[in-house]
Design an enzyme around this catalytic site. Structure first.
Site, PDB file in Angstrom:
ATOM      1  N   HIS A 139       0.871  -1.174   0.000  1.00  0.00           N
ATOM      2  CA  HIS A 139       0.000   0.000   0.000  1.00  0.00           C
ATOM      3  C   HIS A 139       0.911   1.228   0.000  1.00  0.00           C
ATOM      4  CE1 HIS A 139      -2.404  -3.090   2.118  1.00  0.00           C
ATOM      5  NE2 HIS A 139      -3.476  -2.468   1.667  1.00  0.00           N
ATOM      6  N   ASP A 154       2.336   2.057   3.356  1.00  0.00           N
ATOM      7  CA  ASP A 154       3.251   1.041   3.894  1.00  0.00           C
ATOM      8  C   ASP A 154       4.695   1.465   3.670  1.00  0.00           C
ATOM      9  OD1 ASP A 154       1.036  -0.571   4.363  1.00  0.00           O
ATOM     10  OD2 ASP A 154       1.346  -1.799   2.578  1.00  0.00           O
TER      11      ASP A 154
END
Length: 440
Positions: free
Chosen positions: A101, A104
């Site tokens: 993501h 992340d």
């Protein structure tokens, strides 16, 4: 730079007799299965979020892991340290792909400007890491569910300004995925659902998310992205009811908005469990509907009503899954991403390797068993025999629309039809599958 996993060179294949917990027993990347390298069949990926972002916190306790990049400090420098460790892990685990993501890999920042600036810097870092390691991006996505602004969803939010913020994240993450050579882009429902119908306009929210997905498709073609767009079904959690409940629900949504030729599905085993389906069912349904794309390989717990995201360990379950995938021609742009995390009590950093190694061996052994099933062909023969009548004159006339309902009723009466039920032989077929699983 000091290696984080300094007690390990690289995980290698040592064969079924090995007792080395840091070696593969069944996953041999170069082994040919049905004429194709095992690595190319399985297309393994490790995920950024569970592996490097989760700190071990749960609803009842604080973080249990002592990861160096999760300590207080300058956010961008910590993100770069996390990338160092992540790519060390990917290389030593011997996985060809990874997934992330946006937040992340990069600090979100306090504004959209900060978000985009941070992400741009980290995309350059990731590009250099990919070039150095040879590890590729299976898919990227945007986290449009963690920040409190998304409490009522992103694309389905009652506030169009939240919708617009989410659009900015998705555009930025799509562009990053494209720049990094990602082979897919994933759209997970996140909080696209409702907690109560008392404050929810279902038609309005469905129109919003339908338009959002159309915009995603438009942007894909505008930017020239050649990868696959994927929706990941999930029935509930974090909301009470998610709009992307299961594969069949997603297909109905795609049909409604004319997207069934543009978007496929990324199927997670644990989400199938939460939807009351088997993993096998969701894979087979996606293939039957022509929207199978990729897999998040993990497992849930049938006795628990939430997403436990454990590593897959059942060859019995996954052999049938791989059987369906092989029959459908295998992965194209998709693969097997381990959307799984170590348990909160697994605080040794090498537990990350133990979990992934066991999962990779599970899927490799499942692949080999599935290949035997395909080569033998007995299951396919029995299914074909069961439906053989539909290849006959009557069956073909029905399927080709050559008989109306009234004409069919007349046919049945004129021919004094008295069909007799034929056994489905379920027990026999279950025994046959067990022979593939357990006979050497």
């Amino acid at each position: 730079m000091q290696a984080y996993f300094d007690q390990l060179d690289r995980v290698r294949y040592e064969g079924p007799q090995s007792t080395n917990p840091l070696a593969f027993r069944h996953y041999n990347p170069d082994e040919l299965v049905l004429g194709k390298r095992m690595e190319d069949h399985l297309r393994f990926a490790a995920c950024y979020w569970h592996t490097f972002c989760w700190n071990g916190a749960d609803m009842f306790g604080v973080g249990a892991f002592n990861r160096p990049w999760q300590q207080p400090g300058e956010a961008l420098e910590l993100a770069k340290r996390k990338a160092d460790v992540a790519f060390e892990f990917f290389h030593k685990l011997n996985v060809p792909f990874y997934c992330f993501h946006d937040v992340d890999v990069s600090p979100e920042g306090a504004s959209l400007k900060e978000y985009k600036n941070n992400f741009a810097q980290m995309v350059d870092v990731l590009a250099a890491k990919q070039e150095q390691s040879g590890v590729k991006l299976l898919w990227g996505t945007a986290n449009c569910f963690t920040n409190p602004r998304y409490g009522a969803g992103a694309a389905t939010n009652p506030d169009p300004e939240v919708f617009s913020w989410a659009a900015t994240q998705v555009v930025t993450a799509m562009n990053a995925t494209h720049k990094l050579g990602g082979e897919n882009y994933v759209l997970w429902g996140g909080r696209e659902g409702y907690e109560t119908l008392l404050n929810t306009d279902l038609r309005q929210e469905r129109e919003q998310i339908g338009r959002f997905m159309q915009m995603v498709v438009e942007h894909k073609h505008k930017m020239g992205f050649q990868g696959t767009l994927l929706i990941e079904p999930k029935p509930q959690e974090p909301t009470k009811h998610q709009y992307d409940y299961d594969v069949a629900t997603v297909y109905g949504f795609l049909k409604q908005f004319g997207l069934e030729k543009e978007i496929k599905v990324n199927i997670e085993a644990n989400h199938a469990t939460l939807a009351g389906h088997s993993f096998h069912h969701e894979i087979a349904t996606a293939i039957a509907l022509g929207i199978f794309g990729s897999v998040d390989a993990n497992r849930g717990d049938a006795q628990l009503g939430w997403d436990t995201d454990q590593f897959p360990i059942s060859v019995e379950e996954n052999a049938l899954v791989m059987y369906e995938i092989l029959k459908a021609g295998g992965f194209t742009t998709g693969g097997l991403n381990f959307d799984a995390k170590v348990r909160r009590q697994s605080t040794d950093k090498y537990d990350l390797f133990y979990g992934h190694i066991g999962a990779m061996d599970t899927m490799a052994l499942s692949l080999k068993i599935a290949a035997r099933m395909v080569e033998d062909g007995e299951l396919d023969k029995r299914v074909a025999k069961r439906y053989a009548g539909w290849n006959g004159e009557l069956g073909q006339q029905i399927l080709k629309g050559q008989l109306s309902l009234g004409e069919l009723a007349q046919y049945a009466e004129q021919h004094n039809l008295a069909p007799v039920h034929q056994s489905g032989h379920q027990e026999l077929l279950e025994n046959l599958v067990n022979r593939y699983l357990f006979d050497k």
